[in-house]
Design a protein around this motif. Structure first.
Motif, PDB file in Angstrom:
ATOM      1  N   LEU A 212       0.860  -1.187   0.000  1.00 57.42           N
ATOM      2  CA  LEU A 212       0.000   0.000   0.000  1.00 57.42           C
ATOM      3  C   LEU A 212       0.894   1.235   0.000  1.00 57.42           C
ATOM      4  O   LEU A 212       1.823   1.336   0.811  1.00 57.42           O
ATOM      5  N   ALA A 213       0.611   2.185  -0.908  1.00 50.65           N
ATOM      6  CA  ALA A 213       1.344   3.455  -0.950  1.00 50.65           C
ATOM      7  C   ALA A 213       0.312   4.567  -1.037  1.00 50.65           C
ATOM      8  O   ALA A 213      -0.391   4.686  -2.045  1.00 50.65           O
ATOM      9  N   VAL A 214       0.207   5.369   0.027  1.00 50.60           N
ATOM     10  CA  VAL A 214      -0.899   6.316   0.124  1.00 50.60           C
ATOM     11  C   VAL A 214      -0.400   7.724   0.436  1.00 50.60           C
ATOM     12  O   VAL A 214       0.667   7.922   1.016  1.00 50.60           O
ATOM     13  N   ALA A 215      -1.221   8.688   0.047  1.00 50.68           N
ATOM     14  CA  ALA A 215      -0.882  10.091   0.242  1.00 50.68           C
ATOM     15  C   ALA A 215      -0.963  10.472   1.716  1.00 50.68           C
ATOM     16  O   ALA A 215      -1.838   9.993   2.448  1.00 50.68           O
ATOM     17  N   LEU A 216      -0.069  11.349   2.124  1.00 47.29           N
ATOM     18  CA  LEU A 216      -0.072  11.849   3.490  1.00 47.29           C
ATOM     19  C   LEU A 216      -1.186  12.875   3.658  1.00 47.29           C
ATOM     20  O   LEU A 216      -1.408  13.711   2.797  1.00 47.29           O
ATOM     21  N   ASN A 217      -1.900  12.791   4.771  1.00 46.12           N
ATOM     22  CA  ASN A 217      -2.924  13.778   5.146  1.00 46.12           C
ATOM     23  C   ASN A 217      -4.154  13.797   4.253  1.00 46.12           C
ATOM     24  O   ASN A 217      -4.947  14.735   4.305  1.00 46.12           O
ATOM     25  N   SER A 218      -4.340  12.785   3.420  1.00 41.97           N
ATOM     26  CA  SER A 218      -5.573  12.716   2.637  1.00 41.97           C
ATOM     27  C   SER A 218      -6.691  12.151   3.501  1.00 41.97           C
ATOM     28  O   SER A 218      -6.486  11.173   4.234  1.00 41.97           O
ATOM     29  N   PRO A 219      -7.897  12.726   3.446  1.00 43.60           N
ATOM     30  CA  PRO A 219      -9.010  12.174   4.226  1.00 43.60           C
ATOM     31  C   PRO A 219      -9.428  10.782   3.773  1.00 43.60           C
ATOM     32  O   PRO A 219     -10.142  10.083   4.482  1.00 43.60           O
ATOM     33  N   THR A 220      -8.961  10.383   2.592  1.00 43.54           N
ATOM     34  CA  THR A 220      -9.299   9.067   2.054  1.00 43.54           C
ATOM     35  C   THR A 220      -8.356   7.979   2.555  1.00 43.54           C
ATOM     36  O   THR A 220      -8.713   6.795   2.583  1.00 43.54           O
ATOM     37  N   THR A 221      -7.158   8.363   2.961  1.00 43.17           N
ATOM     38  CA  THR A 221      -6.096   7.398   3.239  1.00 43.17           C
ATOM     39  C   THR A 221      -6.487   6.339   4.265  1.00 43.17           C
ATOM     40  O   THR A 221      -6.313   5.138   4.029  1.00 43.17           O
ATOM     41  N   GLU A 222      -7.015   6.751   5.415  1.00 42.01           N
ATOM     42  CA  GLU A 222      -7.302   5.776   6.459  1.00 42.01           C
ATOM     43  C   GLU A 222      -8.404   4.806   6.057  1.00 42.01           C
ATOM     44  O   GLU A 222      -8.386   3.639   6.461  1.00 42.01           O
ATOM     45  N   HIS A 223      -9.368   5.269   5.268  1.00 41.69           N
ATOM     46  CA  HIS A 223     -10.416   4.362   4.791  1.00 41.69           C
ATOM     47  C   HIS A 223      -9.813   3.303   3.861  1.00 41.69           C
ATOM     48  O   HIS A 223     -10.159   2.127   3.943  1.00 41.69           O
ATOM     49  N   LEU A 224      -8.921   3.734   2.972  1.00 40.39           N
ATOM     50  CA  LEU A 224      -8.269   2.783   2.070  1.00 40.39           C
ATOM     51  C   LEU A 224      -7.407   1.794   2.853  1.00 40.39           C
ATOM     52  O   LEU A 224      -7.396   0.597   2.549  1.00 40.39           O
ATOM     53  N   ARG A 225      -6.714   2.302   3.860  1.00 43.83           N
ATOM     54  CA  ARG A 225      -5.847   1.411   4.654  1.00 43.83           C
ATOM     55  C   ARG A 225      -6.689   0.358   5.386  1.00 43.83           C
ATOM     56  O   ARG A 225      -6.294  -0.824   5.450  1.00 43.83           O
ATOM     57  N   ARG A 226      -7.822   0.759   5.923  1.00 40.52           N
ATOM     58  CA  ARG A 226      -8.670  -0.225   6.609  1.00 40.52           C
ATOM     59  C   ARG A 226      -9.161  -1.290   5.644  1.00 40.52           C
ATOM     60  O   ARG A 226      -9.201  -2.481   5.993  1.00 40.52           O
ATOM     61  N   GLY A 227      -9.539  -0.877   4.435  1.00 39.18           N
ATOM     62  CA  GLY A 227      -9.978  -1.858   3.445  1.00 39.18           C
ATOM     63  C   GLY A 227      -8.857  -2.792   3.024  1.00 39.18           C
ATOM     64  O   GLY A 227      -9.061  -4.008   2.856  1.00 39.18           O
ATOM     65  N   TRP A 228      -7.664  -2.241   2.848  1.00 35.99           N
ATOM     66  CA  TRP A 228      -6.480  -3.027   2.479  1.00 35.99           C
ATOM     67  C   TRP A 228      -6.183  -4.068   3.557  1.00 35.99           C
ATOM     68  O   TRP A 228      -5.954  -5.247   3.250  1.00 35.99           O
ATOM     69  N   ARG A 229      -6.226  -3.653   4.809  1.00 33.57           N
ATOM     70  CA  ARG A 229      -5.948  -4.583   5.902  1.00 33.57           C
ATOM     71  C   ARG A 229      -7.066  -5.624   6.029  1.00 33.57           C
ATOM     72  O   ARG A 229      -6.803  -6.807   6.284  1.00 33.57           O
ATOM     73  N   ARG A 230      -8.296  -5.182   5.869  1.00 32.92           N
ATOM     74  CA  ARG A 230      -9.423  -6.118   5.987  1.00 32.92           C
ATOM     75  C   ARG A 230      -9.331  -7.218   4.945  1.00 32.92           C
ATOM     76  O   ARG A 230      -9.568  -8.398   5.234  1.00 32.92           O
ATOM     77  N   ALA A 231      -8.974  -6.830   3.713  1.00 34.07           N
ATOM     78  CA  ALA A 231      -8.850  -7.831   2.651  1.00 34.07           C
ATOM     79  C   ALA A 231      -7.706  -8.798   2.932  1.00 34.07           C
ATOM     80  O   ALA A 231      -7.812  -9.996   2.643  1.00 34.07           O
TER      81      ALA A 231
END
Length: 384
Positions: A212-231
């Motif tokens: 996973l490579a995500v933007a810093l301080n984006s409001p979307t980042t934590e939602h994407l990270r949770r989905g990535w971990r859940r999968a």
């Protein structure tokens, strides 16, 4: 008068006054004071506040609903009167948000509402200034906004929006449940689902180390990270052993060094696929990988999130596409329904699923030693 009882706060009283006006077209100060168990002076102040916002017209002894809005709304393009004047404040007019604006405009036209647009920034203070100027001087009946929500400043901004006294619908934003806000409505993409869908797609192509490579301080980042971990959990993969990398701003002077560090970590961890937020970073990563002699997708598969420019990659990049125009349309429809129905309408908070657009950057992996594995069971994919 309907719904007897005494509202505790001025906002609730004004909502009740607007409900009565929507049902009956006019109200009297005397009847409202008796029904709400407050003084006539209090009701006159409430009506004055609503009139200052352009929501009602004061008449002798009471108020009427301002329906034609001649002084604040005017006419639509076809010459007809607008029913409502809706404010829309977005943090950007150049990336992601233009499609939301287009969807909102289409829905406003269909609802005979006038949309007043303000483009702000991702700075909380600027967002509050833009919203304040629109609400206090624009005579809007309701507001759609995409505010920052992180940290104590974000929580304070959300609390302020919840108490504005006019209906507010958040677009691509939501309030943390810990804030217990009761009035805010929102329409947002289910980004967590999108993060999970990206991992499921790459898993089906044979990948087992999915970074996973995500933007810093984006409001979307934590939602994407949770989905990535859940999968990862759903598929029996170890998220803690997988690469989780923070990308620097595309305009940063150290951008290239940051991308090199990501590619070095990718090789060191045996990562064969990366889920990247957002499109610009994904394209720059692809360019950097190709410059270093990597093959896409044979050596490294890439899936992006946003699908604004991902198809312009070489090769074109697979991406999750949030339904941006639909978000804008649904936000306006939610706000208009709230204005039509008033406080009796249940608070609505909606999530809409993104779509996976499969392109050449994530073809099935065929490198020796990369098992195909059993297929996952994710939702259906689109093609683009």
């Amino acid at each position: 008068m309907t719904e007897p009882g005494r509202p505790r706060f001025g906002i609730e009283r004004r909502e009740r006054i607007l409900d009565e006006l929507r049902q009956h077209g006019s109200v009297s100060v005397r009847d409202l004071a008796a029904a709400l168990d407050v003084t006539e002076i209090t009701i006159r102040r409430d009506i004055a506040d609503l009139a200052d916002r352009g929501l009602v017209t004061r008449v002798h002894g009471g108020a009427t609903l301002r329906s034609t809005l001649d002084t604040t709304v005017g006419r639509l393009g076809d010459g007809s009167h607008a029913r409502y004047r809706l404010g829309l404040v977005v943090p950007s007019l150049s990336y992601y948000w233009p499609q939301i604006v287009n969807g909102a405009r289409a829905a406003a036209t269909a609802a005979q509402a006038q949309l007043v647009l303000r483009g702000g920034s991702y700075d909380i203070d600027d967002q509050r200034r833009q919203i304040t100027a629109l609400v206090e001087t624009g005579g809007v009946h309701g507001l759609i906004a995409g505010p920052e929500t992180a940290g104590t400043d974000g929580a304070a901004l959300l609390g302020w929006l919840d108490g504005l006294g006019i209906p507010v619908v958040l677009a691509e934003r939501r309030a943390p449940s810990a804030l217990a806000l009761r009035r805010l409505e929102w329409v947002t993409t289910d980004h967590e689902f999108g993060g999970a869908l990206a991992v499921h797609h790459l898993y089906r192509q044979g990948h087992r180390r999915i970074g996973l490579a995500v933007a810093l301080n984006s409001p979307t980042t934590e939602h994407l990270r949770r989905g990535w971990r859940r999968a990862h959990d759903d598929l029996g993969l170890d998220a803690d052993a997988s690469l989780d990398f923070t990308l620097e701003d595309p305009e940063s002077e150290t951008r290239d060094a940051n991308l090199d560090a990501l590619l070095d970590r990718t090789a060191a961890t045996g990562t064969t696929a990366l889920f990247v937020h957002s499109d610009p970073q994904a394209i720059m990563l692809e360019h950097r990988a190709l410059d270093r002699g990597l093959r896409i997708p044979e050596d490294l598969a890439i899936v992006a999130y946003d699908d604004e420019i991902a198809e312009n990659g070489e090769p074109p990049i697979t991406a999750l596409r949030p339904p941006k125009q639909h978000i804008g349309r649904l936000a306006v429809e939610t706000l208009v329904a709230r204005l039509d129905e008033g406080a009796r309408r249940p608070v609505q908070r909606v999530q809409v699923l993104p779509e996976l657009m499969v392109r050449a950057s994530s073809r099935p992996a065929e490198r020796e030693g990369r098992p195909a594995g059993p297929p996952a069971v994710p939702p259906a994919e689109g093609n683009g």
